[in-house]
Design a protein around this motif. Structure first.
Motif, PDB file in Angstrom:
ATOM      1  N   LYS A   1       0.809  -1.213   0.000  1.00 34.85           N
ATOM      2  CA  LYS A   1       0.000   0.000   0.000  1.00 34.85           C
ATOM      3  C   LYS A   1       0.845   1.266   0.000  1.00 34.85           C
ATOM      4  O   LYS A   1       0.461   2.271  -0.559  1.00 34.85           O
ATOM      5  N   ASP A   2       2.029   1.229   0.623  1.00 33.62           N
ATOM      6  CA  ASP A   2       2.839   2.431   0.691  1.00 33.62           C
ATOM      7  C   ASP A   2       3.786   2.574  -0.493  1.00 33.62           C
ATOM      8  O   ASP A   2       4.403   3.613  -0.666  1.00 33.62           O
ATOM      9  N   GLU A   3       3.875   1.549  -1.345  1.00 38.71           N
ATOM     10  CA  GLU A   3       4.735   1.638  -2.519  1.00 38.71           C
ATOM     11  C   GLU A   3       4.052   2.440  -3.617  1.00 38.71           C
ATOM     12  O   GLU A   3       2.831   2.395  -3.761  1.00 38.71           O
ATOM     13  N   GLU A   4       4.850   3.120  -4.410  1.00 36.99           N
ATOM     14  CA  GLU A   4       4.317   3.868  -5.538  1.00 36.99           C
ATOM     15  C   GLU A   4       4.161   2.921  -6.724  1.00 36.99           C
ATOM     16  O   GLU A   4       4.980   2.036  -6.939  1.00 36.99           O
ATOM     17  N   PHE A   5       3.104   3.113  -7.502  1.00 38.50           N
ATOM     18  CA  PHE A   5       2.849   2.257  -8.655  1.00 38.50           C
ATOM     19  C   PHE A   5       3.911   2.483  -9.727  1.00 38.50           C
ATOM     20  O   PHE A   5       4.257   3.627 -10.032  1.00 38.50           O
TER      21      PHE A   5
ATOM     22  N   TYR B   1       5.030   0.900 -13.747  1.00 37.77           N
ATOM     23  CA  TYR B   1       4.726   0.034 -14.874  1.00 37.77           C
ATOM     24  C   TYR B   1       5.996  -0.070 -15.706  1.00 37.77           C
ATOM     25  O   TYR B   1       6.443   0.903 -16.301  1.00 37.77           O
ATOM     26  N   ARG B   2       6.608  -1.232 -15.677  1.00 37.52           N
ATOM     27  CA  ARG B   2       7.851  -1.504 -16.399  1.00 37.52           C
ATOM     28  C   ARG B   2       8.938  -0.480 -16.087  1.00 37.52           C
ATOM     29  O   ARG B   2       9.630   0.023 -16.976  1.00 37.52           O
ATOM     30  N   GLY B   3       9.021  -0.132 -14.801  1.00 38.55           N
ATOM     31  CA  GLY B   3      10.084   0.755 -14.337  1.00 38.55           C
ATOM     32  C   GLY B   3       9.760   2.234 -14.385  1.00 38.55           C
ATOM     33  O   GLY B   3      10.613   3.058 -14.064  1.00 38.55           O
ATOM     34  N   HIS B   4       8.550   2.608 -14.774  1.00 36.66           N
ATOM     35  CA  HIS B   4       8.167   4.023 -14.869  1.00 36.66           C
ATOM     36  C   HIS B   4       7.017   4.292 -13.911  1.00 36.66           C
ATOM     37  O   HIS B   4       6.082   3.498 -13.811  1.00 36.66           O
ATOM     38  N   THR B   5       7.065   5.436 -13.236  1.00 36.70           N
ATOM     39  CA  THR B   5       5.979   5.816 -12.338  1.00 36.70           C
ATOM     40  C   THR B   5       4.787   6.310 -13.155  1.00 36.70           C
ATOM     41  O   THR B   5       4.904   6.594 -14.354  1.00 36.70           O
ATOM     42  N   LEU B   6       3.644   6.422 -12.490  1.00 36.50           N
ATOM     43  CA  LEU B   6       2.431   6.864 -13.175  1.00 36.50           C
ATOM     44  C   LEU B   6       2.586   8.274 -13.728  1.00 36.50           C
ATOM     45  O   LEU B   6       2.143   8.561 -14.844  1.00 36.50           O
ATOM     46  N   ASP B   7       3.229   9.166 -12.973  1.00 33.82           N
ATOM     47  CA  ASP B   7       3.434  10.537 -13.456  1.00 33.82           C
ATOM     48  C   ASP B   7       4.296  10.560 -14.723  1.00 33.82           C
ATOM     49  O   ASP B   7       4.009  11.307 -15.666  1.00 33.82           O
ATOM     50  N   GLU B   8       5.349   9.736 -14.743  1.00 32.93           N
ATOM     51  CA  GLU B   8       6.201   9.656 -15.936  1.00 32.93           C
ATOM     52  C   GLU B   8       5.417   9.121 -17.129  1.00 32.93           C
ATOM     53  O   GLU B   8       5.560   9.615 -18.247  1.00 32.93           O
ATOM     54  N   LEU B   9       4.577   8.113 -16.886  1.00 33.20           N
ATOM     55  CA  LEU B   9       3.781   7.531 -17.973  1.00 33.20           C
ATOM     56  C   LEU B   9       2.793   8.544 -18.540  1.00 33.20           C
ATOM     57  O   LEU B   9       2.583   8.606 -19.752  1.00 33.20           O
TER      58      LEU B   9
ATOM     59  N   VAL C   1     -11.041   3.301 -13.843  1.00 39.32           N
ATOM     60  CA  VAL C   1      -9.712   2.892 -14.292  1.00 39.32           C
ATOM     61  C   VAL C   1      -8.693   3.111 -13.185  1.00 39.32           C
ATOM     62  O   VAL C   1      -8.537   4.225 -12.673  1.00 39.32           O
ATOM     63  N   GLU C   2      -8.004   2.046 -12.824  1.00 41.14           N
ATOM     64  CA  GLU C   2      -6.943   2.055 -11.819  1.00 41.14           C
ATOM     65  C   GLU C   2      -5.602   1.919 -12.547  1.00 41.14           C
ATOM     66  O   GLU C   2      -5.551   1.452 -13.682  1.00 41.14           O
ATOM     67  N   PRO C   3      -4.497   2.279 -11.919  1.00 43.34           N
ATOM     68  CA  PRO C   3      -3.189   2.169 -12.584  1.00 43.34           C
ATOM     69  C   PRO C   3      -2.834   0.745 -13.012  1.00 43.34           C
ATOM     70  O   PRO C   3      -2.155   0.549 -14.012  1.00 43.34           O
ATOM     71  N   GLU C   4      -3.309  -0.261 -12.279  1.00 45.37           N
ATOM     72  CA  GLU C   4      -2.982  -1.650 -12.608  1.00 45.37           C
ATOM     73  C   GLU C   4      -3.634  -2.113 -13.911  1.00 45.37           C
ATOM     74  O   GLU C   4      -3.287  -3.167 -14.443  1.00 45.37           O
ATOM     75  N   MET C   5      -4.578  -1.358 -14.439  1.00 42.87           N
ATOM     76  CA  MET C   5      -5.289  -1.734 -15.660  1.00 42.87           C
ATOM     77  C   MET C   5      -4.547  -1.328 -16.930  1.00 42.87           C
ATOM     78  O   MET C   5      -4.962  -1.706 -18.024  1.00 42.87           O
ATOM     79  N   ILE C   6      -3.474  -0.575 -16.808  1.00 44.04           N
ATOM     80  CA  ILE C   6      -2.752  -0.078 -17.981  1.00 44.04           C
ATOM     81  C   ILE C   6      -2.271  -1.252 -18.821  1.00 44.04           C
ATOM     82  O   ILE C   6      -1.701  -2.213 -18.312  1.00 44.04           O
ATOM     83  N   GLY C   7      -2.521  -1.172 -20.127  1.00 48.92           N
ATOM     84  CA  GLY C   7      -2.085  -2.218 -21.045  1.00 48.92           C
ATOM     85  C   GLY C   7      -3.145  -3.265 -21.326  1.00 48.92           C
ATOM     86  O   GLY C   7      -2.976  -4.071 -22.230  1.00 48.92           O
ATOM     87  N   HIS C   8      -4.246  -3.261 -20.580  1.00 50.37           N
ATOM     88  CA  HIS C   8      -5.335  -4.195 -20.822  1.00 50.37           C
ATOM     89  C   HIS C   8      -6.391  -3.509 -21.693  1.00 50.37           C
ATOM     90  O   HIS C   8      -6.261  -2.347 -22.053  1.00 50.37           O
ATOM     91  N   TYR C   9      -7.444  -4.234 -22.015  1.00 48.64           N
ATOM     92  CA  TYR C   9      -8.547  -3.677 -22.795  1.00 48.64           C
ATOM     93  C   TYR C   9      -9.713  -3.349 -21.862  1.00 48.64           C
ATOM     94  O   TYR C   9      -9.897  -4.010 -20.830  1.00 48.64           O
ATOM     95  N   LEU C  10     -10.534  -2.354 -22.238  1.00 43.32           N
ATOM     96  CA  LEU C  10     -11.685  -1.983 -21.411  1.00 43.32           C
ATOM     97  C   LEU C  10     -12.655  -3.151 -21.258  1.00 43.32           C
ATOM     98  O   LEU C  10     -13.248  -3.337 -20.204  1.00 43.32           O
ATOM     99  N   GLY C  11     -12.820  -3.941 -22.297  1.00 41.42           N
ATOM    100  CA  GLY C  11     -13.767  -5.055 -22.266  1.00 41.42           C
ATOM    101  C   GLY C  11     -13.395  -6.146 -21.280  1.00 41.42           C
ATOM    102  O   GLY C  11     -14.249  -6.942 -20.882  1.00 41.42           O
ATOM    103  N   GLU C  12     -12.136  -6.205 -20.872  1.00 35.81           N
ATOM    104  CA  GLU C  12     -11.710  -7.236 -19.927  1.00 35.81           C
ATOM    105  C   GLU C  12     -12.304  -7.017 -18.539  1.00 35.81           C
ATOM    106  O   GLU C  12     -12.366  -7.950 -17.743  1.00 35.81           O
ATOM    107  N   PHE C  13     -12.770  -5.829 -18.255  1.00 32.74           N
ATOM    108  CA  PHE C  13     -13.233  -5.505 -16.919  1.00 32.74           C
ATOM    109  C   PHE C  13     -14.746  -5.505 -16.810  1.00 32.74           C
ATOM    110  O   PHE C  13     -15.274  -5.266 -15.726  1.00 32.74           O
ATOM    111  N   GLN C  14     -15.467  -5.770 -17.888  1.00 34.07           N
ATOM    112  CA  GLN C  14     -16.913  -5.934 -17.855  1.00 34.07           C
ATOM    113  C   GLN C  14     -17.265  -7.187 -18.634  1.00 34.07           C
ATOM    114  O   GLN C  14     -17.087  -7.246 -19.856  1.00 34.07           O
ATOM    115  N   LEU C  15     -17.772  -8.189 -17.932  1.00 35.05           N
ATOM    116  CA  LEU C  15     -18.112  -9.447 -18.574  1.00 35.05           C
ATOM    117  C   LEU C  15     -19.418  -9.315 -19.345  1.00 35.05           C
ATOM    118  O   LEU C  15     -20.321  -8.592 -18.938  1.00 35.05           O
ATOM    119  N   THR C  16     -19.513 -10.028 -20.459  1.00 40.14           N
ATOM    120  CA  THR C  16     -20.721  -9.977 -21.283  1.00 40.14           C
ATOM    121  C   THR C  16     -21.660 -11.124 -20.979  1.00 40.14           C
ATOM    122  O   THR C  16     -22.816 -11.092 -21.361  1.00 40.14           O
TER     123      THR C  16
END
Length: 142
Positions: free
Chosen positions: A11-15, A17-25, A104-119
């Motif tokens: 919880k106290d770690e900064e997010f 993604y492949r070595g880059h912080t969210l602000d950098e991304l 949208v949360e930071p952990e969702m980066i790189g996925h598709y929107l459809g993956e988070f709502q089942l049909t």
């Protein structure tokens, strides 16, 4: 268990993604972010987003500038890649019957929107009642 094998983040770690912080991304250009994404998503971006995807991206950029992230952005584009610019926004993704919210949360980066709502909804079958089958129509008198 050593820290290199832990899944997720504390919880106290900064997010990152492949070595880059969210602000950098969020400060990177789309081509620079594409280099960090998996192969399928990278190919989609390098070949060019569709007109609908470009329009959704512009809407999301305008929405982050306005700071009105409470209203969801309605979309049918389940194949839109979650980009760092989308973090913090709420999308209403179409499931085929209705629009359901996705925050949208930071952990969702790189996925598709459809993956988070089942049909498809899960079906739980109950027990057969009277009249459910031919043999269940017989009811003994005693």
């Amino acid at each position: 268990m050593s820290s290199e094998y832990q899944i997720g983040r504390e919880k106290d770690e900064e997010f990152t993604y492949r070595g880059h912080t969210l602000d950098e991304l969020q400060e990177m250009e789309l081509d620079e972010v594409a280099e960090l994404l998996p192969a399928r998503q990278r190919r989609t971006i390098t070949r060019g987003l569709t007109v609908e995807q470009e329009k959704l991206l512009e809407t999301a950029r305008a929405r982050t500038e306005e700071e009105t992230a409470n209203d969801p952005i309605r979309t049918h584009l389940r194949n839109m890649i979650v980009l760092p610019e989308f973090v913090g926004l709420t999308f209403a993704v179409y499931t085929g019957q209705e629009f359901e919210r996705v925050k949208v949360e930071p952990e969702m980066i790189g996925h598709y929107l459809g993956e988070f709502q089942l049909t498809r909804s899960s079906v739980e079958h109950g027990q057969a009642g009277i009249g459910a089958t031919r043999s269940s129509k017989f009811v003994p008198l005693k």
